[in-house]
Write a protein that holds these residues in place. Structure first.
Motif, PDB file in Angstrom:
ATOM      1  N   GLN A  35       0.867  -1.317  -0.084  1.00  9.59           N
ATOM      2  CA  GLN A  35       0.025   0.035   0.043  1.00  9.59           C
ATOM      3  C   GLN A  35       0.820   1.156   0.053  1.00  9.59           C
ATOM      4  OE1 GLN A  35      -3.200  -0.029  -0.184  1.00  9.59           O
ATOM      5  NE2 GLN A  35      -3.439  -2.243  -0.119  1.00  9.59           N
TER       6      GLN A  35
ATOM      7  N   ARG C  30      -4.133   9.195   4.007  1.00 14.86           N
ATOM      8  CA  ARG C  30      -4.660   9.013   2.580  1.00 14.86           C
ATOM      9  C   ARG C  30      -3.531   8.468   1.736  1.00 14.86           C
ATOM     10  NH1 ARG C  30      -9.313  12.675   2.322  1.00 14.86           N
ATOM     11  NH2 ARG C  30     -10.664  11.394   3.739  1.00 14.86           N
ATOM     12  N   ILE C  33      -3.302   4.906   2.435  1.00 16.38           N
ATOM     13  CA  ILE C  33      -4.794   3.772   2.273  1.00 16.38           C
ATOM     14  C   ILE C  33      -4.645   3.878   0.974  1.00 16.38           C
ATOM     15  CG2 ILE C  33      -6.895   3.530   2.891  1.00 16.38           C
ATOM     16  CD1 ILE C  33      -6.419   5.462   5.307  1.00 16.38           C
ATOM     17  N   GLN C  37     -10.640   0.430   0.126  1.00 17.14           N
ATOM     18  CA  GLN C  37     -10.871   0.381   1.264  1.00 17.14           C
ATOM     19  C   GLN C  37     -11.823  -0.652   1.707  1.00 17.14           C
ATOM     20  OE1 GLN C  37      -8.883   2.971   3.578  1.00 17.14           O
ATOM     21  NE2 GLN C  37     -10.581   1.877   4.500  1.00 17.14           N
ATOM     22  N   SER C  39     -14.845  -1.780   3.730  1.00 16.52           N
ATOM     23  CA  SER C  39     -15.790  -1.228   4.669  1.00 16.52           C
ATOM     24  C   SER C  39     -16.581  -2.329   5.512  1.00 16.52           C
ATOM     25  CB  SER C  39     -16.851  -0.606   3.463  1.00 16.52           C
ATOM     26  OG  SER C  39     -17.424  -1.649   2.708  1.00 16.52           O
ATOM     27  N   GLY C 100     -12.012  -1.282   8.326  1.00 16.13           N
ATOM     28  CA  GLY C 100     -11.375  -0.228   8.063  1.00 16.13           C
ATOM     29  C   GLY C 100     -10.088  -0.332   7.268  1.00 16.13           C
ATOM     30  N   ASN C 101      -9.534  -1.242   7.129  1.00 16.67           N
ATOM     31  CA  ASN C 101      -8.010  -1.306   6.382  1.00 16.67           C
ATOM     32  C   ASN C 101      -8.504  -1.370   4.924  1.00 16.67           C
ATOM     33  OD1 ASN C 101      -6.660  -1.362   8.887  1.00 16.67           O
ATOM     34  ND2 ASN C 101      -6.056  -3.408   8.664  1.00 16.67           N
ATOM     35  N   PRO C 102      -7.105  -1.084   4.217  1.00 17.57           N
ATOM     36  CA  PRO C 102      -7.563  -1.302   2.605  1.00 17.57           C
ATOM     37  C   PRO C 102      -7.639  -2.699   2.453  1.00 17.57           C
ATOM     38  CG  PRO C 102      -5.307  -0.419   3.431  1.00 17.57           C
ATOM     39  CD  PRO C 102      -5.887  -0.925   4.736  1.00 17.57           C
ATOM     40  N   GLN C 130     -11.546   1.493  13.775  1.00 21.81           N
ATOM     41  CA  GLN C 130     -12.443   0.343  12.988  1.00 21.81           C
ATOM     42  C   GLN C 130     -12.659  -0.640  13.861  1.00 21.81           C
ATOM     43  OE1 GLN C 130     -10.124  -1.837  10.472  1.00 21.81           O
ATOM     44  NE2 GLN C 130      -8.292  -0.245  10.621  1.00 21.81           N
TER      45      GLN C 130
END
Lengths: 109, 268, 159
Positions: A35, C30, C33, C37, C39, C100-102, C130
Motif C-alpha cells: 500500500q 490517505r 491507504i 478500502q 468497508s 477499515g483497512n485497505p 474501526q
C-alpha cells in the motif's frame, strides 16, 4: 532489518508431561504491505511473510496465515501441550518463496 | 480534505481525551521509573505500548540487540580486532558506560555520544569502516552497549570541558525555531503531561533510547527523534551526529539524570 | 502506570494547531491507504466467504485489543476461545478481519488438539478507527463470533 532475517524464539527447556507451554516468536521483516507509495507515484510491491508453521516432532500443531495487516517484525505467541521430549520446528514463508526456519528442543518429564 | 472532516477529527480527539482521562490503568508489571517530578516516557505510554516493553521477548528491539551482541565479538578492520579483543565481556566492561554518555572524548577533547564512541573505536582502534548513522549495525551495537546499563541511573557530567556543550545544548533547547516558532521546552517542559490532540506530551527524557517506535516500526536513535521533532515544527533539521544534536543530547540527557536507563525501550 | 491526566481542555490556539496537524496527518494517511478500502460490508462479506456463509453464534470467543491504539502500526491483539481442546472437541480455526483497512483480511490461526489452549497473540496494523471481527470454527463445525472497536488516534505531532 532488510539485509538479514533475524529470528527469536522462546521455548521452555523443560516441561512436565501434559503441561501447557507458551511459545513466543519474533522475526525481523518489514512486512511491506503493498500500500505504501513510492516516489514515482507507484506502490512498493507487497512483500510479506504470509505463513507461519510450528511442527512438534514432525507434526503440524499450529499454523497461521498472515496478511499485510500484520505489523512489521511480526510477533506471535501461542500454546502447545507438552507431551513428549523432542524437537519444535518453526518456519515462516515469504511472498518471494523464501522459507526462514528455526528449531528448538524441549525435554518433557 | 474538507473543513468538516477536519473538525470531526478534532472532535474525535476530544472524545479520545475524555476516555484517556477516565482511564486509570494499573502499573504494568509494577515497573516504575520516576525520580522526584521526573517521569520516564514509559509513564506517558498506554498500557498496550508498555506491555510490549515489559517483557524483553515481546520487545522487537531485541532483534537489533542480538545483532549487536554478535557484532561485539566479530573481527573487522585492518587491525584484526573485534570489540571483545579489547573490551572482553560486554556485560562487565560496558556496565554503566551507557549511562554516562555523551561525554568528553579524552583524545579529541570533543563531546561524543555512544554512537560516535563506537565509530571512533572502529576507525581508530579497529581500523574498520565506521557504521552509517541509523544503520542496523550502529543501532544494534548502541542498543547492546546501553542494555548493559539498564536499570542504572542516568549520570552524565556537565563539568569542565563539557560545560560549553551543555550551554550550547541548553540554548538549542530553549530557542524557538521553525515556521511554528516552537522550542523544545515549550512542549516538553511547559506543557508536559498535557495533550497535543491525541498525543500526551512527555517530559522528553532520553533514558530509553535507542527506542523501538511503533511509528517507525523499527529501532531508532535519539538524533532521529530530534530530526522528527524539528521537522514537526517546520524547522530545518540538523544532521544526525551533528555537533548541534550531540550538544542537545547532552542537555536532554543531563535533564534525565537519575532516571533509570531503559534502553532499548518501546514508545509510540 | 501513572494516571494519564488531562490538565486542561484545548484552547483556541491549540485547536487551530491541531486542525493543521490533522490536515497533514489525514493527508498522510490517505497516501498510505489509497483508494480501495475495506468497508463494514466488504469485511462482513469477506468473513462470510471464509466461513462458507454459515450462521455464527455469540460467546466462547474473546478478543483482547486496547480500546485506544496510540499508533495504528502496531496494535497488540490476543484472541482466545473457550474449549477443552481434546481430540473430539477443539477449535479448528480463528479468522480475524478488519473493516477499515485497505483489505479486510488480517490473519487466520489454525489450532489442533495438541495446541492445548486456543489462544494466539500478535500485533496488527490498523489504518484508522474501526472494528476487528473474529470468528472461531470448532471441530463440530459450529461458529462463534465477536467484534471489538478500536479507536486509532492520530498524533498531535509524534514526528
Amino acid at each position: 532489518m532488510a539485509n538479514k532475517i533475524k529470528i527469536r524464539v522462546r521455548v521452555p527447556k523443560t516441561a512436565k508431561k501434559g503441561q501447557l507451554i507458551e511459545i513466543k516468536t519474533l522475526i525481523s521483516h518489514n512486512m511491506e504491505s503493498g500500500q505504501r507509495k513510492n516516489k514515482k507515484g507507484g506502490k512498493h510491491p507487497r512483500k510479506i511473510v504470509n505463513k507461519f508453521v510450528c511442527k512438534y516432532n514432525g507434526k503440524e500443531v499450529f499454523v497461521s496465515d498472515w496478511h499485510p495487516a500484520i505489523s512489521a517484525n511480526p510477533y506471535l505467541a501461542f500454546f502447545i501441550r507438552a507431551e513428549e521430549s523432542g524437537k519444535l520446528e518453526f518456519s515462516w514463508t515469504d511472498d518471494d518463496g523464501s522459507v526462514y526456519t528455526k528449531t528448538a528442543s524441549i525435554q518433557v518429564n | 480534505m474538507t473543513y468538516k472532516s477536519a473538525a470531526a477529527y478534532v472532535v474525535g480527539g476530544l472524545v479520545a481525551l475524555g476516555m484517556l482521562a477516565s482511564a486509570s490503568a494499573p502499573m504494568a508489571e509494577g515497573y516504575e521509573n520516576m525520580v522526584g517530578d521526573k517521569k520516564s516516557g514509559y509513564h506517558y505510554s498506554t498500557p498496550a505500548t508498555q506491555s510490549i516493553q515489559d517483557d524483553d521477548f515481546n520487545n522487537p528491539s531485541f532483534l537489533w540487540v542480538d545483532q549487536g551482541e554478535q557484532l561485539w565479538s566479530k573481527v573487522d578492520g585492518k587491525a584484526g580486532k573485534s570489540c571483545a579483543t579489547c573490551h572482553d565481556a560486554a556485560a562487565k566492561s560496558m556496565k554503566g558506560v551507557g549511562a554516562t554518555y555523551p561525554k568528553i572524548d579524552a583524545k579529541s577533547g570533543k563531546l561524543i555520544n555512544i554512537e560516535q564512541r563506537i565509530n571512533s573505536c572502529r576507525k581508530n582502534n579497529m581500523q574498520a569502516k565506521p557504521w552509517k548513522w541509523e544503520s542496523n549495525q550502529l543501532l544494534g551495537m548502541t542498543a547492546f552497549v546501553k542494555l548493559q546499563s539498564r536499570g542504572m541511573p542516568v549520570n552524565v557530567s556537565i563539568d569542565g570541558a563539557a560545560k560549553p556543550y551543555y550551554e550550547k545544548g541548553k540554548n538549542f533547547y530553549n530557542q524557538r525555531r521553525g515556521m511554528l516558532d516552537m522550542s523544545c521546552s515549550g512542549c516538553h517542559v511547559e506543557n508536559a503531561g498535557k495533550m497535543v490532540r491525541a498525543d500526551l506530551l512527555s517530559n522528553g527524557f532520553s533514558n530509553g533510547f535507542p527506542t523501538y517506535r511503533l511509528k517507525w516500526q523499527k529501532l531508532g536513535s535519539l538524533h532521529r527523534r530530534f530530526r522528527g521533532c524539528n521537522k514537526n515544527i517546520r524547522a530545518q533539521p540538523y544532521k544526525a551526529g551533528s555537533d548541534e544534536y550531540t550538544a542537545l543530547e547532552l542537555f536532554v540527557t543531563h535533564r534525565s539524570n537519575g532516571l533509570k536507563v531503559e534502553s532499548p525501550s518501546v514508545r509510540r | 502506570m501513572t494516571k494519564r491526566v488531562i490538565e486542561r481542555t484545548l484552547s483556541r490556539r491549540d485547536a487551530i494547531a491541531a486542525l493543521g496537524a490533522g490536515v497533514l496527518a489525514v493527508a498522510g494517511a490517505r497516501l498510505i491507504i489509497g483508494p480501495a478500502q475495506a468497508s463494514p460490508d466488504s469485511a462482513e462479506a469477506f468473513m462470510s466467504k471464509l466461513i462458507g456463509g454459515r450462521a455464527t453464534k455469540g460467546g466462547k470467543i474473546t478478543l483482547k485489543l486496547p480500546p485506544i491504539a496510540e499508533n495504528g502500526n502496531t496494535v497488540p491483539l490476543t484472541v482466545s476461545v473457550d474449549s477443552p481442546m481434546t481430540a473430539s472437541n477443539y477449535v479448528k480455526t480463528v479468522h480475524v478481519v478488519a473493516d477499515g483497512n485497505p483489505n479486510p483480511e488480517v490473519a487466520s490461526f489454525h489450532f489442533t488438539p495438541a495446541s492445548g489452549k486456543a489462544q494466539a497473540t500478535t500485533r496488527i496494523r490498523m489504518a484508522k478507527t474501526q472494528n476487528i471481527i473474529a470468528v472461531a470454527e470448532m471441530s463440530d463445525g459450529s461458529l462463534y463470533r465477536t467484534a471489538r472497536n478500536v479507536k486509532v488516534t492520530i498524533g498531535g505531532c509524534g514526528g
